[in-house]
Scaffold this active site. Structure first.
Site, PDB file in Angstrom:
ATOM      1  N   TYR A  35       0.849  -1.200   0.138  1.00 12.20           N
ATOM      2  CA  TYR A  35       0.180  -0.034  -0.002  1.00 12.20           C
ATOM      3  C   TYR A  35       0.849   1.247   0.066  1.00 12.20           C
ATOM      4  CZ  TYR A  35       0.978   0.880   5.049  1.00 12.20           C
ATOM      5  OH  TYR A  35       1.577   1.132   6.073  1.00 12.20           O
ATOM      6  N   LYS A 149       6.592  -1.654   1.930  1.00  9.86           N
ATOM      7  CA  LYS A 149       5.316  -1.414   2.561  1.00  9.86           C
ATOM      8  C   LYS A 149       4.301  -2.311   2.317  1.00  9.86           C
ATOM      9  CE  LYS A 149       3.103   3.370   3.169  1.00  9.86           C
ATOM     10  NZ  LYS A 149       3.635   3.533   4.583  1.00  9.86           N
ATOM     11  N   GLU A 181      12.726   2.818  14.236  1.00 11.18           N
ATOM     12  CA  GLU A 181      11.821   3.597  14.024  1.00 11.18           C
ATOM     13  C   GLU A 181      10.629   3.651  14.736  1.00 11.18           C
ATOM     14  OE1 GLU A 181      10.650   3.031   9.779  1.00 11.18           O
ATOM     15  OE2 GLU A 181      10.300   0.759  10.149  1.00 11.18           O
ATOM     16  N   LEU A 205      11.213   1.342   7.163  1.00 14.08           N
ATOM     17  CA  LEU A 205      10.689   1.938   6.071  1.00 14.08           C
ATOM     18  C   LEU A 205      11.367   3.010   5.556  1.00 14.08           C
ATOM     19  CD1 LEU A 205       8.070   1.662   4.036  1.00 14.08           C
ATOM     20  CD2 LEU A 205       7.250   3.315   5.436  1.00 14.08           C
TER      21      LEU A 205
END
Length: 291
Positions: A35, A149, A181, A205
């Site tokens: 996505y 992702k 993260e 990411l």
């Protein structure tokens, strides 16, 4: 967030209530898909090319062949804005699954991916941007390919929920004390005028706003160092902030209930916020006019 009625499904524009997929859809049964979320300011996509490039990288990583080339996809997404007469701040959500087929772990043959995209309104969170947020820390229990992702977000969801239940905005994730993260954003540590953040490896990411921040830092002559920091270093930070398409550049003022520095957004964070607003052509309600 209010959803605009016209959505993109495969290559057609339909009303959102008309979107239907078969029972055996691989996104539902396996999380077998990817996505993207793209920020919209005043009806215009921000970091559009960066997001589309990442979508295609993610698709290639899990061996999904998209239905159309990048140029055609961009044209369809621009048309989606027009058909919804989108002129305000918002975001686009786009999802691609491997497709619909009888349930089997093995990839189905000769099946087209299922693709849909929709847009919704989303005002900027000026309160968070101005005053900063509180976060907690959580172990990073995700898989080893976070650069994709993908739709497999349960560990992220659990970490975000834990933050919410503690009255916090986000959760900083770590692997054995090494900060990676946040549950839905990248995170940065500022010390002695330098920005530190986890390298763009498979374990995080590669955020589109993260890439923009690196560019802003270079233009502002602020050292941007891709070097992970440890949990115990957090309390020594001059500033900490996070970034994502919906969070922009958000200051962090407390971590696990402990104040960072003087408890106020720092000078480097403010410079990056100003650079972000300039880059995104945000003309009204700028952070600099509110602080």
């Amino acid at each position: 967030m209010s959803i605009f009625p016209v959505i993109l499904s495969q290559t057609k524009f339909i009303h959102q209530d008309s979107l239907k997929f078969p029972l055996e859809e691989r996104a539902l049964q396996f999380g077998d898909g990817i996505y993207e979320v793209i920020r919209i300011y005043s009806g215009t996509y921000y970091l559009f090319d960066e997001h589309i490039d990442r979508l295609y990288r993610s698709a290639e990583a899990i061996k999904i062949k998209l239905l159309y080339p990048k140029k055609e996809l961009k044209e369809l997404l621009l048309e989606l804005l027009k058909r919804n007469e989108m002129t305000e701040d918002g975001k686009l959500y786009m999802q691609v699954s491997r497709g619909s087929a009888p349930r089997d772990h093995v990839f189905p043959k000769d099946v087209d991916p299922n693709i849909y995209a929709y847009i919704g309104s989303q005002p900027r969170n000026l309160e968070n941007l101005k005053n900063g947020v509180a976060v907690i820390t959580q172990p990073d229990i995700r898989w080893q390919n976070c650069y994709i992702k993908s739709l497999n977000l349960l560990p992220n969801v659990m970490a975000k929920q834990e933050a919410y239940e503690h009255g916090c905005y986000e959760a900083i994730l770590h692997r054995d004390g090494l900060v990676t993260e946040c549950s839905s954003s990248n995170v940065y540590f500022v010390k002695d005028g330098k920005i530190y953040t986890h390298p763009a490896t498979r374990n995080i990411l590669h955020g589109c706003v993260r890439m923009a921040i690196e560019r802003f830092a270079r233009d502002l002559h602020i050292p941007f160092i891709e070097e992970a920091f440890m949990l115990e270093e957090i309390q020594e930070a001059d500033e900490i902030f996070l970034s994502s398409s919906t969070s922009e550049v958000t200051p962090i003022i407390t971590v696990d209930g402990k104040q960072i520095s003087d408890g106020k957004p720092g000078a480097i964070t403010r410079k990056l916020q100003a650079a972000y607003e300039k880059d995104a052509a945000i003309l009204e309600n700028s952070i600099s006019s509110l602080v």
